[in-house]
Design a protein around this motif. Sequence first.
Motif, mmCIF file in Angstrom:
data_model
loop_
_atom_site.group_PDB
_atom_site.id
_atom_site.type_symbol
_atom_site.label_atom_id
_atom_site.label_comp_id
_atom_site.label_asym_id
_atom_site.label_seq_id
_atom_site.Cartn_x
_atom_site.Cartn_y
_atom_site.Cartn_z
ATOM 1 N N GLY A 296 0.823 -1.197 0.000
ATOM 2 C CA GLY A 296 0.000 0.000 0.000
ATOM 3 C C GLY A 296 0.860 1.250 0.000
ATOM 4 N N GLY A 297 0.225 2.379 -0.173
ATOM 5 C CA GLY A 297 0.954 3.647 -0.135
ATOM 6 C C GLY A 297 0.601 4.578 -1.270
ATOM 7 N N ILE A 298 -0.085 4.063 -2.289
ATOM 8 C CA ILE A 298 -0.409 4.892 -3.458
ATOM 9 C C ILE A 298 -1.223 6.122 -3.051
ATOM 10 N N THR A 299 -2.253 5.922 -2.239
ATOM 11 C CA THR A 299 -3.132 7.047 -1.905
ATOM 12 C C THR A 299 -2.400 8.116 -1.101
ATOM 13 N N ASN A 300 -1.537 7.694 -0.170
ATOM 14 C CA ASN A 300 -0.782 8.666 0.621
ATOM 15 C C ASN A 300 0.221 9.433 -0.239
ATOM 16 N N ILE A 301 0.929 8.718 -1.105
ATOM 17 C CA ILE A 301 1.915 9.378 -1.976
ATOM 18 C C ILE A 301 1.210 10.333 -2.932
ATOM 19 N N ASN A 302 0.078 9.918 -3.471
ATOM 20 C CA ASN A 302 -0.677 10.787 -4.383
ATOM 21 C C ASN A 302 -1.051 12.096 -3.699
ATOM 22 N N LYS A 303 -1.571 11.998 -2.473
ATOM 23 C CA LYS A 303 -2.013 13.198 -1.751
ATOM 24 C C LYS A 303 -0.837 14.099 -1.372
ATOM 25 N N LEU A 304 0.236 13.464 -0.879
ATOM 26 C CA LEU A 304 1.357 14.237 -0.356
ATOM 27 C C LEU A 304 2.236 14.836 -1.453
ATOM 28 N N SER A 305 2.394 14.111 -2.547
ATOM 29 C CA SER A 305 3.310 14.556 -3.610
ATOM 30 C C SER A 305 2.597 14.970 -4.884
ATOM 31 N N LYS A 306 1.254 15.015 -4.813
ATOM 32 C CA LYS A 306 0.443 15.430 -5.963
ATOM 33 C C LYS A 306 0.771 14.590 -7.214
ATOM 34 N N LEU A 307 0.738 13.276 -7.024
ATOM 35 C CA LEU A 307 0.990 12.341 -8.114
ATOM 36 C C LEU A 307 -0.278 11.528 -8.391
ATOM 37 N N LYS A 308 -0.236 10.726 -9.421
ATOM 38 C CA LYS A 308 -1.343 9.833 -9.783
ATOM 39 C C LYS A 308 -0.762 8.462 -10.108
ATOM 40 N N LEU A 309 -0.208 7.843 -9.076
ATOM 41 C CA LEU A 309 0.510 6.584 -9.276
ATOM 42 C C LEU A 309 -0.403 5.454 -9.760
ATOM 43 N N HIS A 310 -1.688 5.522 -9.399
ATOM 44 C CA HIS A 310 -2.615 4.485 -9.858
ATOM 45 C C HIS A 310 -2.706 4.457 -11.381
ATOM 46 N N LYS A 311 -2.550 5.613 -12.016
ATOM 47 C CA LYS A 311 -2.549 5.678 -13.479
ATOM 48 C C LYS A 311 -1.318 4.975 -14.046
ATOM 49 N N ASP A 312 -0.171 5.161 -13.371
ATOM 50 C CA ASP A 312 1.056 4.488 -13.810
ATOM 51 C C ASP A 312 0.899 2.969 -13.734
ATOM 52 N N VAL A 313 0.244 2.497 -12.678
ATOM 53 C CA VAL A 313 0.055 1.055 -12.501
ATOM 54 C C VAL A 313 -0.822 0.495 -13.613
ATOM 55 N N VAL A 314 -1.916 1.198 -13.937
ATOM 56 C CA VAL A 314 -2.815 0.718 -14.994
ATOM 57 C C VAL A 314 -2.129 0.815 -16.364
ATOM 58 N N ASP A 315 -1.322 1.846 -16.566
ATOM 59 C CA ASP A 315 -0.525 1.929 -17.802
ATOM 60 C C ASP A 315 0.345 0.684 -17.945
ATOM 61 N N PHE A 316 0.938 0.264 -16.834
ATOM 62 C CA PHE A 316 1.827 -0.903 -16.854
ATOM 63 C C PHE A 316 1.036 -2.182 -17.130
ATOM 64 N N ILE A 317 -0.153 -2.304 -16.532
ATOM 65 C CA ILE A 317 -1.005 -3.462 -16.795
ATOM 66 C C ILE A 317 -1.313 -3.547 -18.290
ATOM 67 N N GLU A 318 -1.674 -2.415 -18.882
ATOM 68 C CA GLU A 318 -1.956 -2.376 -20.328
ATOM 69 C C GLU A 318 -0.754 -2.837 -21.137
ATOM 70 N N GLU A 319 0.401 -2.342 -20.738
ATOM 71 C CA GLU A 319 1.642 -2.689 -21.435
ATOM 72 C C GLU A 319 1.909 -4.190 -21.393
ATOM 73 N N LYS A 320 1.744 -4.791 -20.204
ATOM 74 C CA LYS A 320 2.016 -6.231 -20.055
ATOM 75 C C LYS A 320 0.994 -7.076 -20.822
ATOM 76 N N VAL A 321 -0.272 -6.646 -20.816
ATOM 77 C CA VAL A 321 -1.298 -7.388 -21.553
ATOM 78 C C VAL A 321 -1.033 -7.311 -23.056
ATOM 79 N N HIS A 322 -0.701 -6.122 -23.558
ATOM 80 C CA HIS A 322 -0.410 -5.975 -24.986
ATOM 81 C C HIS A 322 0.812 -6.803 -25.377
ATOM 82 N N GLU A 323 1.789 -6.821 -24.503
ATOM 83 C CA GLU A 323 2.999 -7.622 -24.731
ATOM 84 C C GLU A 323 2.652 -9.111 -24.830
ATOM 85 N N LYS A 324 1.768 -9.568 -23.937
ATOM 86 C CA LYS A 324 1.339 -10.970 -23.946
ATOM 87 C C LYS A 324 0.580 -11.289 -25.233
#
Length: 343
Positions: A296-324
Amino acid sequence: MHIAFIIEDWAKIDPVNSSTLAIVKECMLRGYKVSILYTTNLTVRNNTVNGFAKTLKIEGKIPESIIAFYKKCTYDIKLIALHAFDCIMVRKDPPISPIVFNFLDSVKNETVIINDVDGIRKANNKLYTTTFHDPGNTYLPKTHVSGSKKYIHKIIEESNDEKMILKPLDGSGGRGVIVLEKNATSNLNSLLDFYIDDSGENYVILQEYIEGAQNGDVRVMMLNGKAIGAYHRKPADGEHRANIQTGGSAHKYTLTESQKKICAKVGKRLVSDGLYFVGLDMIGDKILEVNVLNPGGITNINKLSKLKLHKDVVDFIEEKVHEKVEKRVELEYLLKRLSDLRE
């Protein structure tokens, strides 16, 4: 795309702090189908592994508020073959029964699994850091693991450290972590009786107490071998554990250059083991734990550092699925060419 999340219990999710829910919402915002699986609901039907999946749905527009999103989600339950999912993301606290890995083994060549089944199997407990091979303790603390009470006593007696950390080999959220002071070990036998039984199958970790631990630790989120964000967890008054579940507080944090180098070094090993989405717990330049199942930690990092790490994770999921998919198409093409040549 249909993505499944193996979790503990949908009804017990804390929507404000759940990294999993943030990723789920992002998947649904992109128009993907999302299902929830429990390890207890995996089953085999006619030699095919299935799961009684809760497929999420929302009437109308997806709310911006994560709380409203969670409350508005409903689901249909249906038996679905695991190979029908494009991706299965394991988001359940350790330990996980080895039988669950056997279920997932059956589809790991057809479906993207994050993290990789063999990688999770290897890192299912805190022994995984021993594979990093750091005998000089440059970035790992001095650590001893044993199921022998006699041996643990011996290590404490031989140590020059005034303080040490004792914790169970399997565990998460700071559960069972205590600070041992060398001049106050009169209750050690009782503690070891609690952690270790006569079966010889229960192990404890005895780890050096790192200076500065009283100020908390740093949770680093790793994605595909790279540090994508971090935050500082400070313990509550009268508490030595900094985990948010035990009352710790979250604070903004920027990794030092030396920490970045350590993360990059460890990141290569994580990727080679198929451990793409990982949480590292650090104090200074030492890695205390590697969390591969439900970091865990995505929600805290997003709030504290003004990031959207959940988007990065889903981008990566898309990448791995397309690769497969690309590999599958390439294999089918090669097989067809081979068949044509034989004819």
